[in-house]
Scaffold this motif. Structure first.
Motif, PDB file in Angstrom:
ATOM      1  N   UNK A   1      31.334  40.645  41.277  1.00  0.00           N
ATOM      2  CA  UNK A   1      30.627  41.794  41.839  1.00  0.00           C
ATOM      3  C   UNK A   1      29.853  42.531  40.749  1.00  0.00           C
ATOM      4  N   UNK A   2      29.201  43.613  41.113  1.00  0.00           N
ATOM      5  CA  UNK A   2      28.363  44.341  40.159  1.00  0.00           C
ATOM      6  C   UNK A   2      29.160  44.944  39.014  1.00  0.00           C
ATOM      7  N   UNK A   3      30.465  45.090  39.197  1.00  0.00           N
ATOM      8  CA  UNK A   3      31.327  45.608  38.130  1.00  0.00           C
ATOM      9  C   UNK A   3      31.835  44.495  37.210  1.00  0.00           C
ATOM     10  N   UNK A   4      31.432  43.260  37.512  1.00  0.00           N
ATOM     11  CA  UNK A   4      31.854  42.138  36.692  1.00  0.00           C
ATOM     12  C   UNK A   4      33.209  41.567  37.068  1.00  0.00           C
ATOM     13  N   UNK A   5      33.745  42.003  38.203  1.00  0.00           N
ATOM     14  CA  UNK A   5      35.065  41.548  38.635  1.00  0.00           C
ATOM     15  C   UNK A   5      34.948  40.266  39.469  1.00  0.00           C
ATOM     16  N   UNK A   6      35.893  39.355  39.255  1.00  0.00           N
ATOM     17  CA  UNK A   6      35.941  38.136  40.053  1.00  0.00           C
ATOM     18  C   UNK A   6      36.190  38.503  41.510  1.00  0.00           C
ATOM     19  N   UNK A   7      35.422  37.918  42.420  1.00  0.00           N
ATOM     20  CA  UNK A   7      35.491  38.290  43.824  1.00  0.00           C
ATOM     21  C   UNK A   7      36.709  37.676  44.518  1.00  0.00           C
ATOM     22  N   UNK A   8      36.936  36.383  44.276  1.00  0.00           N
ATOM     23  CA  UNK A   8      38.065  35.709  44.915  1.00  0.00           C
ATOM     24  C   UNK A   8      39.031  35.240  43.840  1.00  0.00           C
ATOM     25  N   UNK A   9      40.215  35.817  43.833  1.00  0.00           N
ATOM     26  CA  UNK A   9      41.232  35.491  42.831  1.00  0.00           C
ATOM     27  C   UNK A   9      42.560  35.269  43.545  1.00  0.00           C
ATOM     28  N   UNK A  10      43.009  33.999  43.548  1.00  0.00           N
ATOM     29  CA  UNK A  10      44.268  33.645  44.233  1.00  0.00           C
ATOM     30  C   UNK A  10      44.315  34.235  45.644  1.00  0.00           C
ATOM     31  N   UNK A  11      43.245  33.985  46.370  1.00  0.00           N
ATOM     32  CA  UNK A  11      43.110  34.582  47.699  1.00  0.00           C
ATOM     33  C   UNK A  11      42.944  33.506  48.769  1.00  0.00           C
TER      34      UNK A  11
END
Length: 315
Positions: free
Chosen positions: A89-99
């Motif tokens: 996302x725009x914050x640099x966070x991984x969108x899908x993580x162990x999901x």
């Protein structure tokens, strides 16, 4: 349209979606920027909304299954994305993580939903269009921005204990010490990848467009070394698996004037003597934007057939 698979190829830049018929024909393909999902408050819900809008606008009444390819390892349940490092996302966070995104989507659409690594899906496509289904072992290696690999043995994709198998781009390259984006040093991708080719362009051929690199410079030492590094990656896998066919693909290998003859010669010289004594076929993946979409549908169809067989055995 009825009784179609909805195939999706979700990449770091674009999401491609299409309706795939039983004879693997893609209908009404559409492309959407992935950032719409990455920056949504609820990415899975946004993905569902995109699929529903596509379904309604194309008059699709009956969906046999939804199948998604992602640039990530996927757990062996074929529902849970381990980590989409290229979709943030725009914050640099991984969108899908162990999901488990399949479970959420299945509740929304009330049809089977499958998730697979995108390279695994592309090899499914290449096996189907080249009629390789009867071959014992097919190895596919795709060098694009990075390096992806997939192996099919007796018609079944090779799966590791957890689904994180064949991370080929990050095996160590002998005596390599260049820093890799993964945080390690000396990975294969540092020497054989699209981003390495871009480095070569910037260092030696800054006036050349990337698509013209092999046309203009294929016989020069920097490009010869690069092709040799690519051959090393393929030779390792051919030596390990002794395949019937070695599928060569990805944006780099599909570039105009890529030196196939020199590449194959380099691979053959590096492959183990016993394997080369038997030999294997080179299959070049054709450049086609729908590979991931159709491959996702082929994967889902195979899973449905497997599940049907298991149910019959139990009953």
């Amino acid at each position: 349209m009825n009784n179609v698979m909805i195939g999706i190829d979700l990449g770091g830049t674009n999401l491609r979606i299409g309706a795939v018929t039983p004879d693997n024909e893609m209908k009404n393909p559409s492309v959407i920027k992935s950032f719409y999902i990455a920056n949504a408050h609820s990415p899975v819900k946004k993905l569902c909304e995109i699929i529903e809008k596509y379904r309604v606008s194309n008059g699709i009444e009956d969906i046999e299954a939804i199948s998604i390819g992602v640039p990530s390892s996927v757990s062996n349940d074929k529902e849970t994305v381990i980590c989409t490092t290229n979709i943030r996302n725009s914050a640099g966070e991984v969108v899908f993580l162990n999901r488990n995104i399949a479970a959420e989507m299945r509740e929304y659409f009330e049809v089977p939903v499958y998730v697979n690594n995108d390279v695994n899906n592309i090899l499914q496509y290449d096996v189907a269009v080249n009629h390789l289904e009867s071959e014992k072992i097919v190895v596919g290696i795709y060098i694009g921005t990075g390096v992806g690999a997939s192996v099919i043995i007796d018609g079944k994709p090779l799966e590791g204990k957890d689904g994180a198998e064949l991370d080929l781009g990050h095996i160590p390259y002998y005596k390599g010490n260049d820093p890799c984006s993964c945080g390690k040093r000396g990975c294969c991708e540092c020497y054989a990848s699209g981003w390495r080719l871009q480095q070569i362009r910037e260092q030696y051929y800054s006036d050349t467009e990337i698509q013209d690199m092999f046309t203009l410079h294929r016989d020069e030492e920097p490009l010869r070394e690069f092709v040799d590094a690519c051959a090393h990656v393929y030779a390792v896998m051919a030596t390990i698996f002794n395949p019937d066919s070695l599928v060569v693909g990805g944006g780099v290998m599909e570039m105009k004037d890529f030196p196939r003859e020199e590449f194959e010669k380099a691979v053959n010289e590096k492959v183990g003597t016993d394997v080369m004594g038997y030999g294997f076929r080179y299959i070049y993946s054709r450049e086609y934007v729908g590979k991931g979409v159709i491959g996702a549908a082929v994967f889902a169809r195979n899973r449905l057939q497997d599940e049907c067989r298991k149910e019959k055995m139990i009953s």
